[in-house]
Structure formats: structure tokens, C-alpha cells
Design a protein around this motif. Structure first.
Motif, short mmCIF file in Angstrom:
data_model
loop_
_atom_site.label_atom_id
_atom_site.label_comp_id
_atom_site.label_asym_id
_atom_site.label_seq_id
_atom_site.Cartn_x
_atom_site.Cartn_y
_atom_site.Cartn_z
N LYS A 70 -9.66 -130.29 -70.46
CA LYS A 70 -10.37 -131.69 -70.68
C LYS A 70 -8.20 -132.50 -71.32
O LYS A 70 -7.59 -131.44 -72.19
N PRO A 71 -7.81 -133.58 -71.69
CA PRO A 71 -6.73 -133.93 -72.35
C PRO A 71 -6.54 -133.49 -74.11
O PRO A 71 -5.21 -133.45 -73.52
N ASN A 72 -7.46 -133.36 -74.38
CA ASN A 72 -7.39 -132.78 -75.60
C ASN A 72 -7.67 -131.56 -75.93
O ASN A 72 -7.00 -130.40 -77.13
N GLY A 73 -7.63 -130.48 -75.41
CA GLY A 73 -7.22 -129.13 -75.11
C GLY A 73 -8.12 -128.84 -75.30
O GLY A 73 -8.50 -126.77 -74.78
N GLU A 74 -9.39 -129.17 -75.05
CA GLU A 74 -10.52 -128.14 -74.88
C GLU A 74 -10.55 -127.79 -73.48
O GLU A 74 -10.85 -129.04 -72.88
N TYR A 75 -12.05 -127.78 -73.33
CA TYR A 75 -12.35 -127.04 -72.19
C TYR A 75 -14.01 -127.47 -71.74
O TYR A 75 -14.70 -127.79 -72.20
N LYS A 76 -14.57 -128.54 -70.69
CA LYS A 76 -15.53 -128.57 -70.00
C LYS A 76 -16.03 -126.94 -68.83
O LYS A 76 -15.62 -126.79 -67.84
N LEU A 77 -17.93 -126.84 -69.30
CA LEU A 77 -17.98 -125.59 -68.15
C LEU A 77 -18.08 -126.13 -67.02
O LEU A 77 -19.21 -127.94 -66.88
N ILE A 78 -17.93 -126.20 -66.62
CA ILE A 78 -17.92 -127.00 -64.32
C ILE A 78 -19.34 -126.12 -63.55
O ILE A 78 -20.02 -126.62 -62.94
N VAL A 79 -19.11 -124.68 -63.54
CA VAL A 79 -19.76 -124.13 -62.65
C VAL A 79 -20.08 -122.48 -63.07
O VAL A 79 -19.00 -122.28 -63.56
N SER A 80 -21.17 -121.99 -63.25
CA SER A 80 -21.49 -120.65 -62.97
C SER A 80 -22.14 -120.17 -62.53
O SER A 80 -23.26 -120.06 -62.19
N SER A 81 -21.50 -118.45 -61.81
CA SER A 81 -23.13 -117.76 -60.73
C SER A 81 -22.87 -116.05 -61.07
O SER A 81 -21.24 -116.06 -61.54
N THR A 82 -23.66 -115.93 -61.14
CA THR A 82 -23.69 -114.44 -61.08
C THR A 82 -23.93 -113.45 -59.59
O THR A 82 -24.55 -112.72 -59.95
N LYS A 83 -23.65 -114.26 -59.16
CA LYS A 83 -24.43 -114.23 -57.43
C LYS A 83 -23.04 -114.32 -56.14
O LYS A 83 -23.31 -113.54 -55.79
N ILE A 84 -21.90 -114.62 -56.90
CA ILE A 84 -21.23 -114.66 -55.94
C ILE A 84 -20.68 -113.34 -55.73
O ILE A 84 -19.18 -113.52 -55.43
N ILE A 85 -19.94 -113.12 -57.00
CA ILE A 85 -19.54 -111.47 -56.72
C ILE A 85 -20.73 -110.58 -56.86
O ILE A 85 -20.97 -110.07 -58.25
N ASP A 86 -20.76 -109.60 -56.14
CA ASP A 86 -21.40 -108.08 -56.26
C ASP A 86 -21.67 -107.15 -57.28
O ASP A 86 -20.31 -107.52 -58.35
N ALA A 87 -22.58 -107.18 -57.93
CA ALA A 87 -22.65 -106.22 -59.16
C ALA A 87 -21.95 -104.79 -58.79
O ALA A 87 -22.26 -104.10 -56.86
N GLU A 88 -21.41 -104.31 -60.00
CA GLU A 88 -20.78 -103.23 -59.46
C GLU A 88 -21.51 -102.21 -59.32
O GLU A 88 -21.54 -101.17 -58.67
N TYR A 89 -23.14 -102.39 -60.05
CA TYR A 89 -23.77 -100.84 -58.97
C TYR A 89 -25.31 -101.36 -58.78
O TYR A 89 -25.72 -101.50 -59.31
#
Length: 222
Positions: A92-111
Motif C-alpha cells: 500500500k502507498p503508506n508502506g503497509e501490506y494487505k494479504l491477498i491470497v494464502s494457500s497451504t496446497k500450492i506447495i507439497d508438504a515436506e513429508y
């Protein structure tokens, strides 16, 4: 006259001391306030439930507004499968960030089957931001693959898939799928002689394009 001079000097020194106290008090507040602000920004990005291990983070413009957005990969090393989580924040212009997307499926778990079993065949390698595109790269035992996402239509949509791997017996296979155009290139050749075994181009349009938050590599048909 001497008494008057002494009184004037005393008052001047007292005023200087008071001014210094106010100066140091003001600067202390400014420093504390600045530290709190920066700390809050860091804490905002690092707050998580279980996903406390920072794997990597990259910056780059993803929504074409000229600001450096942020993509973060964290891992829950306490969970039995040690899953990864990808989060994308828009700046954001004020230096902060806004969460747009989150996923625990796009990367396979290590185990995938638990820590008592083997690691994933598709080990996470890195993420990258280039030309407003977010790329997720994974390593195979004898190769690698990557998925490319672009922010469009209000979502991060899959626009590209690339895979290169060897069968361990002299054949190298390359596959590139441009989901925007539907063009898929498949090529196999001998890496010891360079002889081409297969070289074909097909077209397949997938609509709507897969969204990052819903996509699971190799479980969603491409």
C-alpha cells in the motif's frame, strides 16, 4: 547589580536544562514510536498459527501499480507433515501490506505421509517475481517443474506450467504449457546424442483458469 546578573544567569541555565529535558523526552518518544511502528509491520507479516519458520520471501510488483509487493513462504515444522504456506501481500502507498491470497496446497508438504516416511518427490525450491508474474519452482529427483501465476480478473490465475525431467536412462523430457494461449509443447530427446525422440505441439484451452488458492499441483488436471 551582581545579584541581578546572578539571578539572570541562573534563570537562563534553568531554562536550558528544561529545554534539554523536553528535547530528550521528545526524541525518546519519537524513537519508541518509530520502533513500535516498524515492529508492528514486521509482526503483522510474521503472525501465524503454526507456520513460524520463514523459508523465503521475495518482493516485486504483481498488480502493476509500481509498488513492491511481497510473497512469503513459511513452514510449520512442528506439524507431522511439515506443510508449507504461501502468502501474497500487496503493498500500500503508506508502506503497509494487505494479504491477498494464502494457500497451504500450492506447495507439497515436506513429508506428505508424516516425518517417519520419505520426503516429497516434489521438493520446494524457491519462488520468484518477474514481469508481474509469480513463479513457484519445485525440484524433482531428476528435474524440476514450475507454475506461473498472474494477478488478473481479481485473482492469481495459473498462466503457465513448465516441466523438465530425465528418466535416468538417457532421455530428457521438456514440457511447456501456456494456459493463456492453450499451446502445449512436448519434447523428448537423448541427452547423450541430442537425437529428438518426440517433438509435438497441441492446443487445449482451460477455462476458467485455475486460481492459486484452489490449485493443487498434479491433482488438478492440466
Amino acid at each position: 547589580m551582581k545579584k541581578l546578573t546572578t539571578i539572570i544567569i541562573f534563570i537562563a541555565l534553568a531554562n536550558c536544562a528544561a529545554a534539554q529535558q523536553k528535547y530528550f523526552a521528545f526524541n525518546s518518544k519519537v524513537k519508541v514510536g518509530l520502533a513500535d511502528t516498524l515492529g508492528n509491520k514486521v509482526n503483522f507479516l510474521s503472525k501465524s498459527k503454526g507456520f513460524t519458520h520463514m523459508v523465503m520471501q521475495v518482493k516485486g510488483d504483481l498488480n502493476k501499480d509500481g509498488l513492491a509487493d511481497l510473497a512469503i513462504v513459511k513452514q510449520d515444522t512442528l506439524a507431522d507433515t511439515s506443510p508449507y504456506r504461501l502468502q501474497v501481500f500487496f503493498a500500500k502507498p503508506n508502506g503497509e501490506y494487505k494479504l491477498i491470497v494464502s494457500s497451504t496446497k500450492i506447495i507439497d508438504a515436506e513429508y506428505p505421509s508424516g516425518k517417519g516416511y520419505a520426503r516429497s518427490d516434489a521438493g520446494f525450491d524457491k519462488i520468484a517475481i518477474k514481469n508481474n508474474v509469480l513463479t513457484i519452482i519445485n525440484q524433482l529427483t531428476r528435474g524440476s517443474f514450475s507454475h506461473k501465476f498472474r494477478y488478473q480478473n481479481g485473482n492469481f490465475e495459473l498462466i503457465g506450467f513448465t516441466q523438465t525431467y530425465s528418466d535416468g536412462q538417457g532421455t530428457l523430457t521438456y514440457e511447456d504449457f501456456n494456459l493463456s494461449t492453450g499451446i502445449r509443447i512436448y519434447k523428448a530427446e537423448r541427452y547423450d546424442t541430442g537425437d529428438v525422440i518426440t517433438n509435438k505441439k497441441t492446443k487445449k484451452l482451460i477455462r476458467p483458469l485455475p486460481k492459486l488458492q484452489d490449485f493443487v499441483p498434479f491433482e488438478n488436471e492440466l
